[in-house]
Motif scaffolding. Structure first.
Motif, PDB file in Angstrom:
ATOM      1  N   VAL A   4     -14.097  21.232  -8.563  1.00  0.00           N
ATOM      2  CA  VAL A   4     -14.158  20.117  -8.986  1.00  0.00           C
ATOM      3  C   VAL A   4     -12.770  19.478  -9.299  1.00  0.00           C
ATOM      4  O   VAL A   4     -11.993  20.044  -9.774  1.00  0.00           O
ATOM      5  CB  VAL A   4     -14.963  20.039 -10.286  1.00  0.00           C
ATOM      6  CG1 VAL A   4     -14.933  18.313 -10.742  1.00  0.00           C
ATOM      7  CG2 VAL A   4     -16.324  20.306  -9.943  1.00  0.00           C
ATOM      8  N   GLY A   5     -12.571  18.285  -8.635  1.00  0.00           N
ATOM      9  CA  GLY A   5     -11.191  17.739  -8.952  1.00  0.00           C
ATOM     10  C   GLY A   5     -10.447  17.828  -7.821  1.00  0.00           C
ATOM     11  O   GLY A   5      -9.393  17.076  -7.385  1.00  0.00           O
ATOM     12  N   LEU A   6     -10.576  18.804  -6.911  1.00  0.00           N
ATOM     13  CA  LEU A   6      -9.800  19.097  -5.781  1.00  0.00           C
ATOM     14  C   LEU A   6     -10.169  18.257  -4.615  1.00  0.00           C
ATOM     15  O   LEU A   6     -11.262  18.558  -4.351  1.00  0.00           O
ATOM     16  CB  LEU A   6      -9.772  20.468  -5.340  1.00  0.00           C
ATOM     17  CG  LEU A   6      -9.015  21.353  -6.269  1.00  0.00           C
ATOM     18  CD1 LEU A   6      -9.151  22.787  -5.535  1.00  0.00           C
ATOM     19  CD2 LEU A   6      -7.547  20.883  -6.409  1.00  0.00           C
ATOM     20  N   THR A   7      -9.444  17.262  -4.124  1.00  0.00           N
ATOM     21  CA  THR A   7      -9.892  16.489  -2.995  1.00  0.00           C
ATOM     22  C   THR A   7      -8.542  16.565  -1.693  1.00  0.00           C
ATOM     23  O   THR A   7      -7.425  17.000  -2.138  1.00  0.00           O
ATOM     24  CB  THR A   7      -9.740  15.017  -3.114  1.00  0.00           C
ATOM     25  OG1 THR A   7      -8.483  14.828  -3.523  1.00  0.00           O
ATOM     26  CG2 THR A   7     -10.782  14.822  -4.284  1.00  0.00           C
ATOM     27  N   ALA A   8      -9.126  16.434  -0.598  1.00  0.00           N
ATOM     28  CA  ALA A   8      -8.113  16.528   0.431  1.00  0.00           C
ATOM     29  C   ALA A   8      -6.806  15.708   0.114  1.00  0.00           C
ATOM     30  O   ALA A   8      -5.701  16.190   0.411  1.00  0.00           O
ATOM     31  CB  ALA A   8      -8.530  16.218   1.843  1.00  0.00           C
ATOM     32  N   GLU A   9      -7.055  14.593   0.120  1.00  0.00           N
ATOM     33  CA  GLU A   9      -5.780  13.712  -0.514  1.00  0.00           C
ATOM     34  C   GLU A   9      -4.907  14.339  -1.664  1.00  0.00           C
ATOM     35  O   GLU A   9      -3.714  14.351  -1.692  1.00  0.00           O
ATOM     36  CB  GLU A   9      -6.116  12.432  -0.950  1.00  0.00           C
ATOM     37  CG  GLU A   9      -5.234  11.382  -1.274  1.00  0.00           C
ATOM     38  CD  GLU A   9      -5.911  10.015  -1.765  1.00  0.00           C
ATOM     39  OE1 GLU A   9      -4.938   9.073  -1.957  1.00  0.00           O
ATOM     40  OE2 GLU A   9      -6.936   9.723  -1.712  1.00  0.00           O
ATOM     41  N   LEU A  11      -4.623  17.338  -2.631  1.00  0.00           N
ATOM     42  CA  LEU A  11      -3.995  18.436  -2.144  1.00  0.00           C
ATOM     43  C   LEU A  11      -2.859  18.224  -1.344  1.00  0.00           C
ATOM     44  O   LEU A  11      -1.773  18.907  -1.076  1.00  0.00           O
ATOM     45  CB  LEU A  11      -5.056  19.364  -1.258  1.00  0.00           C
ATOM     46  CG  LEU A  11      -5.999  20.130  -2.212  1.00  0.00           C
ATOM     47  CD1 LEU A  11      -7.147  20.801  -1.177  1.00  0.00           C
ATOM     48  CD2 LEU A  11      -5.675  21.201  -2.966  1.00  0.00           C
ATOM     49  N   VAL A  12      -2.946  17.340  -0.169  1.00  0.00           N
ATOM     50  CA  VAL A  12      -1.728  16.892   0.657  1.00  0.00           C
ATOM     51  C   VAL A  12      -0.668  16.249  -0.189  1.00  0.00           C
ATOM     52  O   VAL A  12       0.308  16.775   0.198  1.00  0.00           O
ATOM     53  CB  VAL A  12      -2.341  15.875   1.669  1.00  0.00           C
ATOM     54  CG1 VAL A  12      -1.261  15.332   2.486  1.00  0.00           C
ATOM     55  CG2 VAL A  12      -3.172  16.653   2.544  1.00  0.00           C
ATOM     56  N   HIS A  46     -11.367  21.951   2.356  1.00  0.00           N
ATOM     57  CA  HIS A  46     -10.607  20.717   2.603  1.00  0.00           C
ATOM     58  C   HIS A  46      -9.571  20.886   3.852  1.00  0.00           C
ATOM     59  O   HIS A  46      -9.339  19.833   4.333  1.00  0.00           O
ATOM     60  CB  HIS A  46      -9.655  20.649   1.162  1.00  0.00           C
ATOM     61  CG  HIS A  46     -10.435  20.227   0.144  1.00  0.00           C
ATOM     62  ND1 HIS A  46     -11.395  19.343  -0.184  1.00  0.00           N
ATOM     63  CD2 HIS A  46     -10.538  21.170  -1.016  1.00  0.00           C
ATOM     64  CE1 HIS A  46     -12.034  19.398  -1.193  1.00  0.00           C
ATOM     65  NE2 HIS A  46     -11.575  20.370  -1.831  1.00  0.00           N
ATOM     66  N   MET A  47      -9.291  22.097   4.221  1.00  0.00           N
ATOM     67  CA  MET A  47      -8.357  22.086   5.414  1.00  0.00           C
ATOM     68  C   MET A  47      -8.561  23.612   5.980  1.00  0.00           C
ATOM     69  O   MET A  47      -9.121  24.466   5.259  1.00  0.00           O
ATOM     70  CB  MET A  47      -6.962  22.084   4.797  1.00  0.00           C
ATOM     71  CG  MET A  47      -6.631  22.789   3.766  1.00  0.00           C
ATOM     72  SD  MET A  47      -4.848  22.449   2.883  1.00  0.00           S
ATOM     73  CE  MET A  47      -5.354  20.914   2.330  1.00  0.00           C
ATOM     74  N   ILE A  57       0.306  17.002   5.849  1.00  0.00           N
ATOM     75  CA  ILE A  57       1.625  16.552   4.968  1.00  0.00           C
ATOM     76  C   ILE A  57       2.511  15.807   6.216  1.00  0.00           C
ATOM     77  O   ILE A  57       3.139  14.578   5.625  1.00  0.00           O
ATOM     78  CB  ILE A  57       2.586  17.732   4.477  1.00  0.00           C
ATOM     79  CG1 ILE A  57       1.580  18.386   3.365  1.00  0.00           C
ATOM     80  CG2 ILE A  57       3.659  17.439   3.981  1.00  0.00           C
ATOM     81  CD1 ILE A  57       2.333  19.782   3.235  1.00  0.00           C
ATOM     82  N   ALA A  58       2.808  16.143   7.340  1.00  0.00           N
ATOM     83  CA  ALA A  58       3.588  15.315   8.201  1.00  0.00           C
ATOM     84  C   ALA A  58       3.051  13.835   8.438  1.00  0.00           C
ATOM     85  O   ALA A  58       3.725  12.939   8.400  1.00  0.00           O
ATOM     86  CB  ALA A  58       3.737  16.072   9.750  1.00  0.00           C
ATOM     87  N   LEU A  59       1.783  13.969   8.551  1.00  0.00           N
ATOM     88  CA  LEU A  59       1.187  12.561   8.624  1.00  0.00           C
ATOM     89  C   LEU A  59       1.223  11.796   7.461  1.00  0.00           C
ATOM     90  O   LEU A  59       1.500  10.372   7.418  1.00  0.00           O
ATOM     91  CB  LEU A  59      -0.374  12.738   8.772  1.00  0.00           C
ATOM     92  CG  LEU A  59      -0.792  13.317  10.291  1.00  0.00           C
ATOM     93  CD1 LEU A  59      -2.132  13.467  10.556  1.00  0.00           C
ATOM     94  CD2 LEU A  59      -0.251  12.491  11.421  1.00  0.00           C
ATOM     95  N   PHE A  60       1.105  12.370   6.145  1.00  0.00           N
ATOM     96  CA  PHE A  60       1.469  11.572   5.060  1.00  0.00           C
ATOM     97  C   PHE A  60       2.794  11.225   4.754  1.00  0.00           C
ATOM     98  O   PHE A  60       2.983  10.105   4.371  1.00  0.00           O
ATOM     99  CB  PHE A  60       1.221  12.715   3.829  1.00  0.00           C
ATOM    100  CG  PHE A  60       1.664  12.090   2.423  1.00  0.00           C
ATOM    101  CD1 PHE A  60       0.586  11.111   1.626  1.00  0.00           C
ATOM    102  CD2 PHE A  60       2.665  12.805   1.904  1.00  0.00           C
ATOM    103  CE1 PHE A  60       0.867  10.785   0.385  1.00  0.00           C
ATOM    104  CE2 PHE A  60       3.114  12.009   0.698  1.00  0.00           C
ATOM    105  CZ  PHE A  60       2.529  11.111   0.025  1.00  0.00           C
TER     106      PHE A  60
END
Length: 205
Positions: A4-9, A11-12, A46-47, A57-60
């Motif tokens: 709970v609380g972990l999202t792809a966004e 984490l990135v 998530h990944m 991370i590169a895209l971010f």
């Protein structure tokens, strides 16, 4: 189940922060899991793997950098826009070395085409229109500017200019002056006839 609380966004973003701290090449799913004190398996919903994490991370980083560049050059033109644009790249390298390295990661063609990298190219070309460059010279100039911005910033960030005078700030200012002068006086490519003359029998001896 995903924690709970972990999202792809989330984490990135944490991965981008980790890249700034330890270096982009050192970022892995395992290192990220340790940061959140969770098992590695918790992140796989998530990944896919560390390569997927680095791509995200590169895209971010590309998106974040493009947003900063767009804000910096809004309403500017000519040398004013060139300097503002260049300073965004330099500041990003100094403030976020890991993310800056991520932004230079080689992406597959499909991913690159859908990334904010396209915005970077568009903004560079918009600045160059103020110098009245046409193709193929505009593409040559885009490559030159990218090489100078990233190359100088990377060397400076690594301490390459810290042991000699003049100060790197002075050099940076002079480089931007030189780029502006070059773009305003871009060399004309020789015509086919002139090229034939330059490579004639006398020059070949």
């Amino acid at each position: 189940m995903a924690r709970v609380g972990l999202t792809a966004e989330r984490l990135v973003r944490a991965g981008a922060e980790l890249a700034d701290e330890v270096g982009f090449e050192q970022v892995t799913v395992s290192e990220l899991a340790r940061r959140f004190d969770v098992k590695v398996a918790s992140l796989y919903s998530h990944m896919r793997n560390s390569a997927d994490l680095k791509t995200r991370i590169a895209l971010f980083a590309l998106e974040e950098l493009a947003d900063r560049a767009a804000d910096a050059i809004a309403g500017r033109a000519g040398k004013d826009a060139l300097v503002a644009f260049a300073n965004v790249y330099r500041d990003y390298e100094r403030d976020h070395p890991g993310r800056s390295a991520a932004a230079r990661m080689r992406l597959d063609p499909e991913t690159a085409a859908a990334s904010a990298g396209v915005r970077h190219a568009q903004m560079t070309r918009a600045i160059l229109r103020g110098y009245h460059l046409t193709e193929p010279d505009a593409t040559h100039a885009v490559r030159l500017l990218g090489s100078v911005f990233h190359g100088y910033s990377s060397l400076e960030s690594a301490g390459g200019f810290s042991h000699s005078a003049p100060d790197s700030e002075e050099t940076w200012s002079r480089i931007l002056d030189a780029l502006d002068a070059l773009l305003r006086n871009w060399p004309t490519a020789p015509t086919p006839d002139r090229q034939a003359e330059d490579t004639g029998p006398e020059q070949g001896r």
